[in-house]
Scaffold this motif. Structure first.
Motif, short mmCIF file in Angstrom:
data_model
loop_
_atom_site.label_atom_id
_atom_site.label_comp_id
_atom_site.label_asym_id
_atom_site.label_seq_id
_atom_site.Cartn_x
_atom_site.Cartn_y
_atom_site.Cartn_z
N ILE A 9 -48.78 -4.31 -24.63
CA ILE A 9 -49.11 -3.65 -23.38
C ILE A 9 -48.56 -2.24 -23.44
CG2 ILE A 9 -47.07 -4.51 -22.18
CD1 ILE A 9 -48.92 -4.65 -19.64
N GLY A 10 -49.33 -1.31 -22.95
CA GLY A 10 -48.89 0.08 -23.00
C GLY A 10 -49.63 0.92 -21.99
N LEU A 11 -49.47 2.21 -22.11
CA LEU A 11 -50.07 3.18 -21.21
C LEU A 11 -51.33 3.75 -21.85
CD1 LEU A 11 -49.50 4.72 -18.54
CD2 LEU A 11 -48.38 6.44 -19.93
N GLY A 17 -53.59 4.30 -16.97
CA GLY A 17 -53.48 2.90 -16.56
C GLY A 17 -52.87 2.05 -17.66
N THR A 18 -52.96 0.75 -17.47
CA THR A 18 -52.43 -0.20 -18.44
C THR A 18 -53.49 -0.49 -19.50
OG1 THR A 18 -51.11 -1.20 -16.70
CG2 THR A 18 -51.45 -2.50 -18.68
N ILE A 19 -53.02 -0.64 -20.73
CA ILE A 19 -53.91 -0.98 -21.84
C ILE A 19 -53.25 -2.12 -22.62
CG2 ILE A 19 -52.93 0.76 -23.36
CD1 ILE A 19 -55.74 1.21 -24.50
N THR A 20 -54.05 -3.09 -23.04
CA THR A 20 -53.50 -4.26 -23.73
C THR A 20 -54.36 -4.64 -24.92
OG1 THR A 20 -54.77 -5.79 -22.35
CG2 THR A 20 -52.55 -5.24 -21.58
#
Length: 139
Positions: A9-11, A17-20
């Motif tokens: 999970i990160g930016l 937003g969130t990126i996975t």
């Protein structure tokens, strides 16, 4: 039996937003390929030699150093993806290169679990401005 939670999970660099998952790996690959060694304060060895090679005239003898730069950077900085094959699609003398990276997606590799959950193909276009990565589900 417990379900596998998303370990990555990160930016999102584009939206904030969130990126996975695999999206996070693709973003990581772009960042590694665009970052030249020595340009990050406190992380001087982060990045790759790829920026040094972009924009040069590419001949068949120049393709090998480019792939060494790409694969060594992935091996060093992105354990969630293991390259198993490189396929050249097109090379031009103007410094453009289209290639596929086939490999295994290992979402929990950062925790030492090298179990692959599927094949992934990275469709990449290198040109003097950088590398464009397009999504491919499997080889």
């Amino acid at each position: 039996m417990a379900t596998l939670q998303e370990p990555s999970i990160g930016l999102d660099a584009a939206t904030g937003g969130t990126i996975t998952g695999w999206d996070h790996v693709e973003q990581s690959l772009r960042d590694i390929f665009f970052t030249q060694f020595g340009t990050r304060i406190m992380r001087e060895w982060y990045g790759s030699f790829v920026p040094n090679l972009l924009g040069q005239n590419i001949t068949p003898k120049d393709v090998t150093p480019f792939f060494v730069a790409v694969t060594s950077a992935i091996e060093q900085w992105e354990p969630r993806y293991r390259v198993t094959r490189i396929e050249i699609v097109k090379v031009t003398r103007e410094g453009r290169l289209h290639f596929f990276l086939d490999g295994e997606y290992r979402p929990r590799a950062v925790f030492g679990d090298l179990t692959a959950v599927g094949a992934r193909r990275v469709d990449a276009y290198a040109n003097p401005d950088g590398i464009l990565i397009e999504r491919r589900q499997s080889a």
